[in-house]
Design an enzyme around this catalytic site. Structure first.
Site, PDB file in Angstrom:
ATOM      1  N   SER A   1      38.335  58.598  45.071  1.00  0.00           N
ATOM      2  CA  SER A   1      38.789  58.356  46.435  1.00  0.00           C
ATOM      3  C   SER A   1      37.789  57.558  47.269  1.00  0.00           C
ATOM      4  CB  SER A   1      39.117  59.678  47.140  1.00  0.00           C
ATOM      5  OG  SER A   1      38.028  60.572  47.086  1.00  0.00           O
TER       6      SER A   1
ATOM      7  N   HIS B   1      34.675  59.483  51.591  1.00  0.00           N
ATOM      8  CA  HIS B   1      35.728  58.619  52.114  1.00  0.00           C
ATOM      9  C   HIS B   1      35.166  57.663  53.163  1.00  0.00           C
ATOM     10  CE1 HIS B   1      38.919  61.910  51.027  1.00  0.00           C
ATOM     11  NE2 HIS B   1      38.290  61.416  49.972  1.00  0.00           N
TER      12      HIS B   1
END
Length: 226
Positions: free
Chosen positions: A149, A204
């Site tokens: 991610s 992230h």
């Protein structure tokens, strides 16, 4: 958001999908590596072959461990450096894998059309490194971190950057930028709740910033080459 006719600063003529709808090689290779690893670990978890210990061993050797930046003893000499990339090849289960691979194909197609396969690989790798770097800097838990991610948020960062700087999109670009960042914040907040706090938001954020900066660097390199 992107212009398929934009000059390819990577030097590659390959696109994410040609007229027949084939997916670019770089996306297939990344997806194949992640899928193969998770399928092997799933089979081992189910005792179809190997040992249920394989997953924990994979995490011990390939996950990102913040403690290795603070004096923990590594399992092998290069681990404190290799983990900045190997963590992105491991996942926490089928659901985690499917979500990330769907996102890879959805965002990756557009990024490859913009900068070619080598440019995509550069952005993906830099974002993975940036995500791991910020996680290592800010994480307060000793728990390991896995998943692609960070690199995927880097692809999103690159796309938001290109949308921000495209001349035909200048009107209202600050509003769109604020909207994109707000959406990222809301998405992370929802994931935090759904995952009971087991969310590496630092990864992230680091990946998003690194992807933005990598796209900016590639654009400037392209302008110099022209």
């Amino acid at each position: 958001m992107t212009d398929p006719a934009t000059h390819d600063i990577s030097g590659s003529t390959g696109t994410a999908s040609d007229a027949s709808g084939r997916i670019s090689r770089v996306l297939l290779v990344i997806a194949a590596v992640c899928i193969l690893i998770e399928l092997v670990l799933q089979a081992a978890d189910m005792k179809l072959f190997g040992s249920p210990l394989w997953r924990s061993r994979a995490y011990q050797y390939g996950a990102f461990w913040p403690g290795l930046l603070h004096g923990w003893r590594p399992n092998y000499g290069a681990q404190p450096y290799a983990m900045f990339l190997t963590y992105a090849m491991l996942h926490g289960g089928i659901g985690h894998l499917v979500g990330n691979m769907f996102t890879l194909l959805a965002l990756g197609e557009t990024v490859v059309r913009r900068v070619g396969q080598r440019g995509f690989l550069l952005i993906y790798s830099v974002a993975a490194l940036g995500g791991a770097g910020l996680f290592g800097l800010l994480a307060t838990s000793p728990r390991p971190m896995v998943g692609a991610s960070g690199a995927l948020f880097g692809l999103a960062g690159a796309l938001v950057y290109w949308n921000f700087v495209t001349p035909t999109h200048r009107a209202g670009r600050m509003r769109r930028l604020a909207g994109a960042i707000g959406s990222m914040i809301v998405l992370n907040a929802l994931l935090w709740v759904l995952l009971d706090g087991l969310l590496a938001w630092e990864t992230h954020l680091g990946g998003f910033i690194a992807g933005w900066l990598a796209a900016m660097a590639l654009d400037r390199l392209g302008r110099k080459e022209r």
